[in-house]
Write a protein that holds these residues in place. Sequence first.
Motif: not given
Length: 183
Positions: A126-147
Amino acid sequence: SSAYYIKKCNRTNGQVTWATTSLSSNILALAVNSNTVIAADQSYKIYRLNPSNGSTVYTYTIPNNRYAYALAIEPGTNHFYSIDSSQILRKHSYQTGEPIFEKTSANTTTVYNLFIDSENNIYTVSNREITKLDNQLAGFIWREDHNINGNPINGFGLDKEQGKIYVLRQHSARILSTDKEWS
């Protein structure tokens, strides 16, 4: 196009190979591979189209009158992903369009692009965040909020082979590795 059609064009000369019938609504997202064409429109629908002629294979209606702003096809599988206007990320079956898994709050705001890397991890941008999730959508591998106040993301791309995400912001350009290291 904004005239409610999807067209397949010859990459060499730009000539139209096929065009869908009118889908009666603006097209918001498109994902394509050699086996299928997936499109989402402004009437809360996801279409699977035949890549040979553009005919509709099926239509899936997104629950609760939500738009899918981004789509991605998972390579080597019979699945694709959509993310709606409430940041609900869904893994869908090619055969029916029905969701297999879903993940709520997959980003902090409206996602306009999804990427899938060579290990089939999913990235929401999005214009505010990049996220990485596993392909089972079980959870985030990481989130990067750019502030990012005053410096939103305006463009992005994924280089699967190099494992890098290229991020163009209003006042800068940076590279984020798929392991969440900035350069």
